[in-house]
Each structure stands twice: as structure tokens, then as C-alpha cells.
Write a protein that holds these residues in place. Structure first.
Motif, PDB file in Angstrom:
ATOM      1  N   ALA A  91       0.818  -1.222   0.000  1.00 48.72           N
ATOM      2  CA  ALA A  91       0.000   0.000   0.000  1.00 48.72           C
ATOM      3  C   ALA A  91       0.848   1.266   0.000  1.00 48.72           C
ATOM      4  O   ALA A  91       0.359   2.341  -0.359  1.00 48.72           O
ATOM      5  N   GLU A  92       2.108   1.165   0.365  1.00 48.52           N
ATOM      6  CA  GLU A  92       2.991   2.323   0.299  1.00 48.52           C
ATOM      7  C   GLU A  92       3.308   2.702  -1.151  1.00 48.52           C
ATOM      8  O   GLU A  92       3.797   3.804  -1.418  1.00 48.52           O
ATOM      9  N   HIS A  93       3.029   1.775  -2.083  1.00 48.83           N
ATOM     10  CA  HIS A  93       3.374   1.988  -3.485  1.00 48.83           C
ATOM     11  C   HIS A  93       2.163   2.010  -4.411  1.00 48.83           C
ATOM     12  O   HIS A  93       2.165   2.742  -5.406  1.00 48.83           O
ATOM     13  N   ARG A  94       1.148   1.208  -4.098  1.00 47.93           N
ATOM     14  CA  ARG A  94      -0.040   1.099  -4.948  1.00 47.93           C
ATOM     15  C   ARG A  94      -1.286   0.908  -4.083  1.00 47.93           C
ATOM     16  O   ARG A  94      -1.205   0.267  -3.014  1.00 47.93           O
ATOM     17  N   PRO A  95      -2.438   1.371  -4.532  1.00 47.98           N
ATOM     18  CA  PRO A  95      -3.683   1.011  -3.845  1.00 47.98           C
ATOM     19  C   PRO A  95      -3.876  -0.501  -3.895  1.00 47.98           C
ATOM     20  O   PRO A  95      -3.655  -1.137  -4.934  1.00 47.98           O
ATOM     21  N   CYS A  96      -4.257  -1.085  -2.763  1.00 48.74           N
ATOM     22  CA  CYS A  96      -4.443  -2.535  -2.712  1.00 48.74           C
ATOM     23  C   CYS A  96      -5.418  -2.872  -1.584  1.00 48.74           C
ATOM     24  O   CYS A  96      -5.726  -2.032  -0.731  1.00 48.74           O
ATOM     25  N   ALA A  97      -5.891  -4.111  -1.600  1.00 49.54           N
ATOM     26  CA  ALA A  97      -6.826  -4.553  -0.566  1.00 49.54           C
ATOM     27  C   ALA A  97      -6.702  -6.053  -0.365  1.00 49.54           C
ATOM     28  O   ALA A  97      -6.536  -6.808  -1.335  1.00 49.54           O
ATOM     29  N   LEU A  98      -6.779  -6.485   0.890  1.00 50.13           N
ATOM     30  CA  LEU A  98      -6.823  -7.912   1.208  1.00 50.13           C
ATOM     31  C   LEU A  98      -8.266  -8.397   1.116  1.00 50.13           C
ATOM     32  O   LEU A  98      -9.168  -7.784   1.682  1.00 50.13           O
ATOM     33  N   VAL A  99      -8.463  -9.501   0.403  1.00 51.00           N
ATOM     34  CA  VAL A  99      -9.796 -10.052   0.208  1.00 51.00           C
ATOM     35  C   VAL A  99      -9.746 -11.541   0.541  1.00 51.00           C
ATOM     36  O   VAL A  99      -8.878 -12.250   0.027  1.00 51.00           O
ATOM     37  N   PRO A 100     -10.650 -12.062   1.391  1.00 46.69           N
ATOM     38  CA  PRO A 100     -10.654 -13.509   1.665  1.00 46.69           C
ATOM     39  C   PRO A 100     -10.821 -14.302   0.374  1.00 46.69           C
ATOM     40  O   PRO A 100     -11.606 -13.928  -0.500  1.00 46.69           O
ATOM     41  N   ASP A 101     -10.057 -15.394   0.235  1.00 48.87           N
ATOM     42  CA  ASP A 101     -10.121 -16.172  -1.003  1.00 48.87           C
ATOM     43  C   ASP A 101     -11.102 -17.343  -0.942  1.00 48.87           C
ATOM     44  O   ASP A 101     -11.212 -18.117  -1.896  1.00 48.87           O
ATOM     45  N   GLY A 102     -11.796 -17.486   0.188  1.00 51.20           N
ATOM     46  CA  GLY A 102     -12.781 -18.551   0.325  1.00 51.20           C
ATOM     47  C   GLY A 102     -12.183 -19.899   0.676  1.00 51.20           C
ATOM     48  O   GLY A 102     -12.913 -20.887   0.826  1.00 51.20           O
ATOM     49  N   ARG A 103     -10.889 -19.974   0.818  1.00 53.35           N
ATOM     50  CA  ARG A 103     -10.207 -21.235   1.155  1.00 53.35           C
ATOM     51  C   ARG A 103      -9.339 -21.083   2.398  1.00 53.35           C
ATOM     52  O   ARG A 103      -8.444 -21.880   2.649  1.00 53.35           O
ATOM     53  N   GLY A 104      -9.602 -20.049   3.167  1.00 51.87           N
ATOM     54  CA  GLY A 104      -8.842 -19.810   4.389  1.00 51.87           C
ATOM     55  C   GLY A 104      -7.704 -18.843   4.232  1.00 51.87           C
ATOM     56  O   GLY A 104      -7.120 -18.402   5.220  1.00 51.87           O
ATOM     57  N   GLY A 105      -7.355 -18.519   2.971  1.00 49.97           N
ATOM     58  CA  GLY A 105      -6.268 -17.590   2.708  1.00 49.97           C
ATOM     59  C   GLY A 105      -6.774 -16.260   2.195  1.00 49.97           C
ATOM     60  O   GLY A 105      -7.935 -15.886   2.414  1.00 49.97           O
ATOM     61  N   TRP A 106      -5.907 -15.557   1.471  1.00 52.05           N
ATOM     62  CA  TRP A 106      -6.221 -14.194   1.046  1.00 52.05           C
ATOM     63  C   TRP A 106      -5.811 -13.945  -0.399  1.00 52.05           C
ATOM     64  O   TRP A 106      -4.854 -14.538  -0.894  1.00 52.05           O
ATOM     65  N   PHE A 107      -6.542 -13.053  -1.042  1.00 51.76           N
ATOM     66  CA  PHE A 107      -6.084 -12.405  -2.259  1.00 51.76           C
ATOM     67  C   PHE A 107      -5.586 -11.019  -1.861  1.00 51.76           C
ATOM     68  O   PHE A 107      -6.208 -10.348  -1.028  1.00 51.76           O
ATOM     69  N   LEU A 108      -4.492 -10.600  -2.447  1.00 46.48           N
ATOM     70  CA  LEU A 108      -4.084  -9.202  -2.350  1.00 46.48           C
ATOM     71  C   LEU A 108      -4.360  -8.582  -3.704  1.00 46.48           C
ATOM     72  O   LEU A 108      -3.656  -8.858  -4.687  1.00 46.48           O
ATOM     73  N   ASP A 109      -5.401  -7.785  -3.788  1.00 47.05           N
ATOM     74  CA  ASP A 109      -5.777  -7.118  -5.031  1.00 47.05           C
ATOM     75  C   ASP A 109      -4.999  -5.812  -5.147  1.00 47.05           C
ATOM     76  O   ASP A 109      -5.159  -4.911  -4.317  1.00 47.05           O
ATOM     77  N   VAL A 110      -4.159  -5.718  -6.161  1.00 40.97           N
ATOM     78  CA  VAL A 110      -3.271  -4.572  -6.347  1.00 40.97           C
ATOM     79  C   VAL A 110      -3.677  -3.852  -7.631  1.00 40.97           C
ATOM     80  O   VAL A 110      -3.853  -4.475  -8.686  1.00 40.97           O
ATOM     81  N   GLU A 111      -3.817  -2.536  -7.537  1.00 43.22           N
ATOM     82  CA  GLU A 111      -4.237  -1.777  -8.713  1.00 43.22           C
ATOM     83  C   GLU A 111      -3.070  -1.623  -9.692  1.00 43.22           C
ATOM     84  O   GLU A 111      -1.940  -1.361  -9.305  1.00 43.22           O
ATOM     85  N   ASP A 112      -3.388  -1.767 -10.961  1.00 43.79           N
ATOM     86  CA  ASP A 112      -2.379  -1.718 -12.018  1.00 43.79           C
ATOM     87  C   ASP A 112      -2.174  -0.280 -12.487  1.00 43.79           C
ATOM     88  O   ASP A 112      -2.556   0.102 -13.594  1.00 43.79           O
ATOM     89  N   ARG A 113      -1.566   0.543 -11.649  1.00 45.50           N
ATOM     90  CA  ARG A 113      -1.214   1.903 -12.051  1.00 45.50           C
ATOM     91  C   ARG A 113      -0.277   2.474 -11.009  1.00 45.50           C
ATOM     92  O   ARG A 113      -0.256   2.049  -9.853  1.00 45.50           O
ATOM     93  N   GLU A 114       0.517   3.438 -11.453  1.00 43.82           N
ATOM     94  CA  GLU A 114       1.376   4.151 -10.513  1.00 43.82           C
ATOM     95  C   GLU A 114       0.524   5.117  -9.704  1.00 43.82           C
ATOM     96  O   GLU A 114      -0.431   5.695 -10.209  1.00 43.82           O
ATOM     97  N   ARG A 115       0.887   5.275  -8.473  1.00 49.14           N
ATOM     98  CA  ARG A 115       0.140   6.205  -7.624  1.00 49.14           C
ATOM     99  C   ARG A 115       0.469   7.632  -8.010  1.00 49.14           C
ATOM    100  O   ARG A 115       1.573   7.935  -8.409  1.00 49.14           O
TER     101      ARG A 115
END
Length: 257
Positions: free
Chosen positions: A233-257
Motif C-alpha cells: 500500500a505504500e506503493h499502490r492502492p491494494c486490498a486484502l480479500v478472503p479467497d474462500g479457502r482460508g487464505g487471502w487475495f491481495l488485489d493490487v491496482e495496475d497503475r502508478e500512484r
């Protein structure tokens, strides 16, 4: 922390001189029989007419596929020098500072379809073998690795966070299960248009390479999914999203801040 990356589709040309791969010197000697098996099967297929097509590769890669026949005698080079392409250009391993370079070599593993998990400094030979290929006497390469990788990868991960930048075919061979699943973070890359998020594919390689670099350059080793997200998040907008299997997705936006 364990950072998992896919191999690049393109590979550097073989070194002109030097020693070939010493299978006994590669990490995880328990994987040597599988490496031997895959090397032999790949060499046999690659010597046949139409080998590229049998491996699921473009006919234009026939010359590179032909090199698979001589992999046991091909001079080896460091894995980070073998893998090319946008992900590895974004990682830019050679330009990392001393501390970040040490962390990269300790935490990054490339999930090779031929050599198994390799560190940036492990010596390997350039090859052509997708994880989706089927080899005579072996079956699907991914299935063969799935049958042996769990103990090795579980040991590599330990009790740390696993950051997965692999593509789907490579990610299919292993991911943490049970209680360790909560420390698994798969990096997804998206673009937002008119308020709607769309997952991107090719550009994702570049961003995943950057994520690996940022984590290696961070002041502290990330130890939790939340810490991984905070670094990114210090470099790009991102968010942690549950992956439905006990883990996580880290969704990272494809652009420079």
C-alpha cells in the motif's frame, strides 16, 4: 516470508561455457529422482519431430525445444539470469541494495516445471517445458510435482507468510493447507474503469515483479498478510480479500500512484 514466482516463458540463451547443472548440488535432494525423471522424458520428447507441439509450445520455438536434448551438458547459469520477461525486469534483482538482495535470495523461489523450486542464485540450464505439458511415462508435469512437493514447500514456508505471484498452472502444484492457509496471500492485479474492477493478465506480471521487489526492500520482513498489504500500500492502492479457502487475495491496482 516465502515469495513464489513463476518462471518466465522466455529464457536467456545458454551460457557459452561453464559447468552443467549438478543435480546433487541443487536444494532438496529428495526431489532429485523427479528431476532425473523429467530430464530424461523431456530429452526424449524433444528429440522427436513435432516436439514443440507435443509440449504445447509454438512451432516457432522448435530450435529452443531442441536444446532440451542436451540439458545435462548445457552450461548452467544462475536462475535469476535464466528467467527474463516483464516480471523479472520489474523485480530487477541486480539493482537491489545489499540488504534487499540478501532477502530476495533467501525468500524468493521460482516454481520451475523442470527443476522444482529454485532460488535466484541456484544454477540451472535454460529449458522449454510448461507446467501444463504431458510427458510419456510421467503424465502431466503439474500432477507429478503435486505428488512430491507438499513436504518441501511446507518446510520452506515454515510458519511465515507465503506471497504467491505464480500464474494458475504453477500455483496449482502447491499451496498451504490447514492452519497455515491463513498465511497465504495470492497477488491479483486489477484495473478500475468507471468504478468497475477488472482483473488484468499480461500487465499483472509487471506488478507482481514490483510486489516482490517492494517486499524485499521493506524495512522489516513481512510476517502476516496484513503486513504484506501494508508494504504494498505504500506503493499502490491494494486490498486484502478472503479467497474462500482460508487464505487471502491481495488485489493490487495496475497503475502508478
Amino acid at each position: 516470508m516465502l515469495i513464489l514466482l513463476p518462471p518466465s516463458e522466455g529464457k536467456a540463451a545458454p551460457a557459452r561455457r561453464g559447468r552443467p547443472v549438478d543435480l546433487a548440488a541443487l536444494p532438496f535432494p529428495e526431489l532429485t529422482p523427479v528431476r532425473e525423471e523429467l530430464l530424461d522424458a523431456l530429452a526424449a520428447v524433444s528429440a522427436e519431430p513435432g516436439a514443440a507441439g507435443r509440449l504445447g509450445l509454438s512451432p516457432g520455438l522448435a530450435d529452443e525445444v531442441a536444446r532440451n536434448v542436451a540439458l545435462r551438458t548445457t552450461p548452467a547459469r544462475r536462475a535469476i539470469e535464466v528467467y527474463t520477461g516483464v516480471l523479472y525486469a520489474a523485480l530487477d534483482h541486480a539493482s537491489l541494495g545489499t540488504g534487499a538482495l540478501r532477502r530476495a535470495n533467501r525468500t524468493i523461489r521460482v516454481q520451475s516445471a523442470l527443476w522444482g523450486p529454485v532460488a535466484p542464485t541456484d544454477p540451472i540450464a535454460p529449458y522449454r517445458l510448461p507446467m501444463t505439458a504431458t510427458l510419456p511415462g510421467v503424465g502431466t508435469v503439474a500432477a507429478r510435482w503435486r505428488s512430491v512437493l507438499a513436504p518441501v514447500m511446507t518446510g520452506l514456508a515454515g510458519d511465515g507468510v507465503v506471497v504467491d505471484g505464480r500464474s494458475s498452472s504453477y500455483a496449482s502444484v502447491w499451496r498451504p493447507t490447514g492452519p497455515a492457509a491463513g498465511a497465504y496471500v495470492a497477488v491479483r492485479v486489477f484495473t478500475e474503469v468507471a468504478g468497475r474492477r477488472t482483473v488484468v493478465s499480461h500487465a499483472a506480471k509487471h506488478t507482481r515483479g514490483l510486489v516482490a521487489r517492494w517486499l524485499c526492500e521493506a524495512d522489516r520482513l513481512a510476517r502476516t498478510p496484513q503486513h504484506v498489504a501494508a508494504v504494498v500500500a505504500e506503493h499502490r492502492p491494494c486490498a486484502l480479500v478472503p479467497d474462500g479457502r482460508g487464505g487471502w487475495f491481495l488485489d493490487v491496482e495496475d497503475r502508478e500512484r
